[in-house]
Design a protein around this motif. Structure first.
Motif, PDB file in Angstrom:
ATOM      1  N   ARG A 191       0.832  -1.214   0.000  1.00 48.29           N
ATOM      2  CA  ARG A 191       0.000   0.000   0.000  1.00 48.29           C
ATOM      3  C   ARG A 191       0.866   1.264   0.000  1.00 48.29           C
ATOM      4  NH1 ARG A 191      -4.439   1.372  -2.094  1.00 48.29           N
ATOM      5  NH2 ARG A 191      -5.195  -0.682  -1.462  1.00 48.29           N
ATOM      6  N   SER A 197      -0.056   6.750   4.058  1.00 44.66           N
ATOM      7  CA  SER A 197      -0.593   5.465   4.524  1.00 44.66           C
ATOM      8  C   SER A 197      -2.023   5.703   4.993  1.00 44.66           C
ATOM      9  CB  SER A 197       0.242   4.910   5.677  1.00 44.66           C
ATOM     10  OG  SER A 197      -0.139   5.537   6.895  1.00 44.66           O
ATOM     11  N   TYR A 198      -2.703   4.612   5.295  1.00 42.02           N
ATOM     12  CA  TYR A 198      -4.066   4.760   5.803  1.00 42.02           C
ATOM     13  C   TYR A 198      -4.094   5.322   7.233  1.00 42.02           C
ATOM     14  CZ  TYR A 198      -5.929   2.087   1.850  1.00 42.02           C
ATOM     15  OH  TYR A 198      -6.297   1.660   0.598  1.00 42.02           O
ATOM     16  N   MET A 199      -2.912   5.428   7.843  1.00 42.22           N
ATOM     17  CA  MET A 199      -2.841   6.096   9.154  1.00 42.22           C
ATOM     18  C   MET A 199      -2.947   7.612   8.965  1.00 42.22           C
ATOM     19  SD  MET A 199      -1.802   3.452  11.210  1.00 42.22           S
ATOM     20  CE  MET A 199      -0.673   3.931  12.508  1.00 42.22           C
ATOM     21  N   TYR A 238      -3.814   9.241   5.563  1.00 35.25           N
ATOM     22  CA  TYR A 238      -4.766   9.676   4.545  1.00 35.25           C
ATOM     23  C   TYR A 238      -6.134   9.157   4.975  1.00 35.25           C
ATOM     24  CZ  TYR A 238      -6.875  10.641   0.028  1.00 35.25           C
ATOM     25  OH  TYR A 238      -7.681  11.144  -0.974  1.00 35.25           O
ATOM     26  N   MET A 265      -9.927   8.281   4.902  1.00 29.29           N
ATOM     27  CA  MET A 265     -11.037   7.981   3.993  1.00 29.29           C
ATOM     28  C   MET A 265     -12.271   7.656   4.835  1.00 29.29           C
ATOM     29  SD  MET A 265      -9.303   5.773   0.975  1.00 29.29           S
ATOM     30  CE  MET A 265      -9.028   4.335   1.944  1.00 29.29           C
TER      31      MET A 265
END
Lengths: 786, 155
Positions: A285, A707-709, A711, A713
């Motif tokens: 990712r 990262s999803y930490m 960014y 969503m």
């Protein structure tokens, strides 16, 4: 209507394999003797590659080989091409600097490819990455657009001031005149925040070369396998189409980010011949964040001229669009023909002029992301209209009513090239006002105020051009490809059917929707129809899925091929029934002679086509297999109205979306269940852009939201239930009378949300807020205003 | 290399693995159970959720050796032959999936919710899904599916 016919909400036929863990996503596939690849990526935004030393890494355990950009250059591997040529105001073509799949002399963004390690296991490949020695000479980077336009740091040495092109559309003089006549001019400055698409499946590829026949096969996570075959085969690797097969079975979401021909596809395909073994690469990712094309990233100044009654006289727009470090496949078309051409919206603005400066920066390339240009356009227009309402004192509903194109004005020629074919904008608008209980808002506001909260309501209308595109029009505007679609309908001897479509299903439900069209047209039950897509070895040709084009362009191709089947079958039936073709009726899968009880079932005629004992063999070939290409006559124009209601806690700045109403005109609905799902998904991404999502680079070009930490969503607890409905006027530009639905949510939602927030905070003196309207930003805006 | 043994979908398995092998890698690459997906590298997306000893767990966040002796179940083990598990069926009935990539994790997570809370409210479902990302559906139909699946599991 049978349950499988057009208009029925039948359950999806593709679901079972996904629900039982038997999807065939690229990373699920393995080949005998497969090797694994990892890619070394630049940690710098801008640097000269002084030396790449792979000698130590090559000796690492399990490593088969390592290649760099120089190795590819030595094989004369080509540059990744751009599919759309734009010309600047002065007539000069856009700058198209080279885009080598792996960097040769210079890296231009964090994530740029430097080397590929191929090893027996993925862990070995990854371990070896760490011992490649690269001597980078770090250069100043151009990150934000103003800085880039100053030309202090050049992303490409041969592009002055980093300006890719300086484009315009519309009548400048007429627009200037409209401003001189104006009673009032309203202006706005906006940023359309840069987004990272983040399909849940990271990109992956498995490449295989067969030395016995020179054939290449590439499994890849793409929305358009034939386009990849064309771009990579003809422009990058010089492999002819008949020697190159591209397969993308199941793809875990795309939203535009999997349209483009990516470097890894070419690197793996090329390297698979070097090592004569299959190679697999799957992005982590963190790699996706720095290599998948990003979206949006506009800075815009716009002005609206109005007369004394609030009627729009003219619109003037000046935009800077970030295109990233390289021109991605359709990067140049997004801030131009998918943006400036929609600036009339649903309004009768008589004069419009728009100019767009497109800028190279040391960031990931920017290209189409769900909506692509149209969300940027809609956001500026609907924010500006709301501001005009406020500054003129006209109600936001009323100012839209008085400027809206009326149903009797179609076809409607806009001042920015497009001609809208058909629509009824007031109908969707009034329906949305009712569905959202707009009238009752003031009492809801009062309840919120009683609880110490601020409540607001925001409206957005939108129009988009879908069904991309009439090839001749697209070509005249710079497209380097045709944009028709193909279908092949193969009727088997016992009457079951395989449909091959050139569109690609990565969540849109084509296997169901397209089967419904076949089922409806040929009168066979839906379980007798299989839809095949995503394999250039099976499907004759196709331009793939993006721009809400699959049903509007691919659908009519299916219809056309089905009609050819019927035409031929009628001749067979006429021969067997000893009648004239003109006397044969076909309905619900039965061929009959009108006025008699003589008839043949679809399966009987199919069998006769393959067992042609009693057959008009002198006139007709055996078999029942027809293909069709369909090139649309015009774009299709979905439109609608979205209304958002928010409640804001002024103490924390937290915005809760309490209600969201979307009323969309998408033309004929084939499967209402799938349509609702498409709108809901688009709305989530639009709400995500408005409230949470934002790509942030630091001044050195490091991605801070990598990262999803970092960014953010939307998650389930960030969203309300969505009130979605359709209010359709049948499409006029294709025989299925459809318009397209995939992008409407992401186009209409952002301005509705922001208008609602500004409405809520208006009494506190807040006049502007930028996306994403995070709690800290909202809180800050409240405090700055006080 | 250490040997790891566990029960996966009711079958005993035992393999030599590199110590750093994640449970999700072991399931996908050693056992070929590719229904469990990897969507991120920070334990945020939940595409990799399986059950370990009956509780949902992100299989990208466990080493295979940590599952030594455990009972692991994956999306492949849910259906009874051709008959879908009630939660799988609820997702199908309610259009709770689009591209399908997050779906196995969503379904496994949802079943654990219902085992923990047999009659969840919409709010409970939305809160429970904080560890699962979906980019396609806007969650609307996932929530609907889970509420329907919870009822069906009780029936």
């Amino acid at each position: 209507m049978t349950e499988t016919n057009i208009g029925a909400p039948i359950k999806r036929v593709e679901d079972k394999r996904f629900l039982t863990g038997r999807g065939r996503y690229t990373d699920d596939l393995n080949q005998p003797n497969q090797l694994y690849a990892c890619i070394l990526r630049s940690p710098h935004a801008h640097a000269n590659l002084k030396k790449v030393d792979v000698s130590q890494a090559k000796a690492a355990p399990g490593v088969i080989d390592i290649f760099t950009g120089s190795d590819m250059a030595a094989d004369e591997v080509g540059s990744l091409p751009c599919g759309w040529q734009i010309h600047s105001k002065d007539g000069s073509p856009m700058h198209e600097p080279g885009h080598p799949p792996m960097a040769v002399t210079k890296v231009r963004h964090v994530g740029d490819q430097v080397a590929i390690v191929i090893a027996e296991t993925k862990s070995q490949a990854r371990d070896a990455l760490d011992i490649i020695e690269v001597d980078y000479e770090v250069l100043p980077a151009a990150i934000n657009m103003d800085e880039a336009l100053s030309g202090k740091a050049l992303v490409h040495d041969d592009v002055p001031n980093n300006m890719c092109f300086d484009w315009e559309i519309g009548d400048k003089e007429a627009t200037e005149n409209s401003f001189s006549d104006a009673h009032k001019v309203v202006s706005i400055e906006l940023v359309n925040n840069r987004l990272i698409p983040n399909a849940m499946e990271p990109r992956a590829a498995v490449a295989q070369y067969d030395p016995s026949n020179g054939n290449y096969t590439l499994h890849t996570t793409t929305q358009n396998p034939h386009v990849i075959r064309l771009l990579m085969g003809a422009f990058v690797l010089q492999i002819p189409e008949h020697k190159l097969r591209i397969i993308s079975h199941d793809v875990g979401g795309g939203f535009g980010s999997k349209i483009f021909h990516y470097a890894e596809e070419a690197i793996l395909t090329w390297a698979s011949a070097k090592v004569s073994q299959p190679i697999k690469w799957t992005a982590e990712r963190s790699e996706s964040f720095v290599t998948d094309a990003h979206g949006r990233d506009h800075e815009t100044k716009a002005e609206l001229a109005l007369d004394k009654d609030g009627k729009f006289l003219g619109l003037r727009v000046s935009t800077k669009a970030n295109i990233g470090a390289y021109l991605s496949t359709f990067g140049s078309s997004v801030p131009t023909y998918l943006y400036g051409t929609l600036l009339a919206g649903v309004y009768k603005t008589p004069a419009i002029y728009c100019e767009v400066k497109t800028v190279f920066t040391n960031t990931v390339p920017v290209d189409a992301y769900r909506g692509a240009g149209r969300p940027e356009c809609t956001y500026l227009l609907e924010r500006l209209v709301n501001k005009a309402a406020k500054e003129t004192g006209i109600d936001p509903v009323e100012i839209r009513r008085i400027n809206m194109i009326q149903p009797d004005q179609f076809p409607y020629q806009t001042p920015v090239a497009l001609q809208y074919d058909v629509g009824d904008y007031p109908r969707a608008f009034e329906t949305a006002l009712k569905a959202s209980d707009y009238e009752g808002f003031s009492s809801r506001r009062k309840s919120s105020e009683d609880n110490g909260k601020k409540r607001g309501i925001g409206i957005s209308t939108y129009i988009e051009a879908c069904g991309i595109a009439p090839s001749a029009v697209a070509g005249a505007l710079g497209a380097r490809a045709g944009l028709y679609e193909s279908a092949q309908v193969r009727v088997h001897p016992t009457g079951s059917v395989t449909l091959y479509t050139g569109t690609h299903n990565h969540g849109q439900g084509h296997e169901t929707t397209f089967a419904q069209i076949v089922s409806d047209t040929l009168g066979v039950s839906i379980d007798q129809v299989e839809v095949s897509h995503g394999d250039t070895g099976e499907v004759q040709f196709g331009m793939g899925t993006y721009g809400s084009r699959s049903l509007a362009v691919g659908g009519p191709a299916v219809l056309k091929a089905c009609n050819k089947i019927i035409e031929k079958s009628k001749k067979i039936a006429a021969h067997i029934l000893e009648a004239s073709v003109d006397d044969i009726d076909f309905k619900d899968g039965v061929y009959s002679i009108s006025g008699t009880d003589r008839e043949l079932a679809f399966g009987e005629v199919s069998l006769a086509a393959y067992v042609p004992h009693n057959y008009p063999i002198e006139e007709l070939e055996p078999g029942l297999d027809e293909n069709a290409f369909y090139d649309p006559l015009n774009f299709s124009f979905p439109a609608g109205c979205h209304i958002c209601e928010v409640e804001i806690d002024p103490e924390t700045g937290e915005v809760e979306i309490t209600d969201f109403t979307a009323v969309d005109d998408i033309g004929r609905v084939i499967n209402p269940m799938i349509v609702e799902g498409q709108v809901q998904g688009g709305l989530a991404q639009g709400i995500g852009q408005a409230l949470m999502e934002g790509c942030v680079y630091d001044n050195e070009g490091q991605l801070l939201t990598g990262s999803y930490m970092d960014y953010t969503m939307p998650r389930a607890d960030n969203l309300p239930n969505l009130n979605v409905s359709t209010e359709s006027v049948l499409g006029a530009s294709n025989p299925l009378e459809v318009k397209g639905v995939g992008e409407v949510g992401s186009i209409g939602a952002p301005p509705a949300v922001i208008n609602a927030i500004l409405d809520a905070l208006s009494s506190l003196g807040v006049e502007d807020i930028s996306m994403p309207a995070s709690p800290s930003k909202v809180w800050q805006a409240i405090h700055n205003a006080q | 290399m250490p040997t790891v043994s566990m029960t996966v979908n009711g079958e005993s398995v035992s393999s030599e693995v590199e110590p750093r092998t994640l449970l999700v890698q072991y399931l996908r690459e050693n056992l070929g159970l590719t229904g469990t997906h990897v969507g991120c590298d920070t334990s945020q997306c939940g595409a990799c959720v399986v059950h370990v000893n009956g509780k949902s767990a992100k299989s990208c966040t466990m080493l295979a050796v940590q599952a030594e002796g455990s009972e692991v179940s994956t999306i492949e083990g849910l259906a009874d032959g051709d008959t879908l598990h009630p939660m799988q069926e609820a997702f199908r009935e309610n259009h709770g999936l689009q591209c399908g990539f997050c779906t196995p994790g969503m379904v496994m997570s949802a079943i654990d919710l219902v085992q923990t809370n047999s009659d969840p409210s919409e709010h409970d479902v939305r809160e429970w899904l904080e560890g699962n990302l979906c980019r396609c559906t806007g969650y609307h139909n996932i929530v609907k599916s889970i509420l329907a699946g919870a009822k069906a599991m009780q029936g």
